[in-house]
Design a protein around this motif. Structure first.
Motif, PDB file in Angstrom:
ATOM      1  N   LYS A  89      63.525   5.959  76.428  1.00 22.75           N
ATOM      2  CA  LYS A  89      64.914   5.336  75.474  1.00 22.75           C
ATOM      3  C   LYS A  89      65.783   4.830  76.153  1.00 22.75           C
ATOM      4  O   LYS A  89      66.049   3.813  76.178  1.00 22.75           O
ATOM      5  CB  LYS A  89      65.566   6.659  74.517  1.00 22.75           C
ATOM      6  N   TRP A  90      65.850   5.290  77.586  1.00 18.26           N
ATOM      7  CA  TRP A  90      67.162   4.613  78.748  1.00 18.26           C
ATOM      8  C   TRP A  90      66.149   3.272  79.318  1.00 18.26           C
ATOM      9  O   TRP A  90      66.739   2.275  79.463  1.00 18.26           O
ATOM     10  CB  TRP A  90      67.256   5.583  79.555  1.00 18.26           C
ATOM     11  N   ASP A  93      66.559   0.881  76.609  1.00 23.48           N
ATOM     12  CA  ASP A  93      68.218   0.413  75.971  1.00 23.48           C
ATOM     13  C   ASP A  93      68.700  -0.580  77.381  1.00 23.48           C
ATOM     14  O   ASP A  93      69.292  -1.545  77.023  1.00 23.48           O
ATOM     15  CB  ASP A  93      68.967   1.987  76.443  1.00 23.48           C
ATOM     16  N   GLU A  94      68.158  -0.176  78.448  1.00 21.28           N
ATOM     17  CA  GLU A  94      67.999  -1.224  79.556  1.00 21.28           C
ATOM     18  C   GLU A  94      68.006  -2.303  79.702  1.00 21.28           C
ATOM     19  O   GLU A  94      68.529  -3.141  79.772  1.00 21.28           O
ATOM     20  CB  GLU A  94      68.090   0.122  81.028  1.00 21.28           C
ATOM     21  N   THR A  96      67.203  -4.012  76.797  1.00 15.11           N
ATOM     22  CA  THR A  96      67.675  -4.448  75.916  1.00 15.11           C
ATOM     23  C   THR A  96      68.722  -5.478  76.261  1.00 15.11           C
ATOM     24  O   THR A  96      68.905  -6.542  75.835  1.00 15.11           O
ATOM     25  CB  THR A  96      68.157  -3.431  74.658  1.00 15.11           C
ATOM     26  N   LYS A  97      69.958  -4.641  76.982  1.00 12.40           N
ATOM     27  CA  LYS A  97      71.128  -4.892  77.918  1.00 12.40           C
ATOM     28  C   LYS A  97      70.580  -6.115  78.319  1.00 12.40           C
ATOM     29  O   LYS A  97      71.731  -7.254  78.605  1.00 12.40           O
ATOM     30  CB  LYS A  97      71.776  -3.898  78.461  1.00 12.40           C
TER      31      LYS A  97
END
Length: 112
Positions: A89-90, A93-94, A96-97
């Motif tokens: 997940k991390w 998420d990174e 995506t950012k």
């Protein structure tokens, strides 16, 4: 006319991010993507095969300092499939950012 081999070196930059919940761990992400990666992501969205989705994750990773008892882990679907979901997940998420930031920079350049 001189030809320039644009595939000889990667034109993308790398962004190193520390993993906040694993002391000393870091991942370098590419700051850009390729058409091939976008196509794989679209295929993965339609697929129920987890390996397709993991391949999308590793496509944006340039390097990391992860290892196991046998040594440094290669950036492969097999390696990522062993990760806990918190780390997966991390990673997503990174990514995506970073990609959203890239899109924002493109929009800002169009405005100027």
């Amino acid at each position: 006319m001189n030809s320039i081999n644009i595939f000889k070196s990667d034109l993308r930059n790398k962004i190193r991010v520390n993993v906040p919940f694993i002391e000393g761990a870091w991942v370098e992400f590419y700051d850009d993507t390729t058409v091939d990666a976008v196509q794989k992501a679209q295929t993965a969205q339609a697929s129920k095969d987890i390996a397709d989705n993991l391949a999308v994750i590793i496509n944006q990773i340039a390097s990391w300092n992860f290892a196991d008892d046998k040594g440094e882990l290669p950036i492969t679907v097999k390696s990522v499939s062993r990760f806990p979901m918190k780390l997966i997940k991390w990673l997503t998420d990174e990514q995506t950012k970073i990609l959203q930031s890239m899109n924002k920079q493109d929009e800002d350049q169009k405005k100027n």
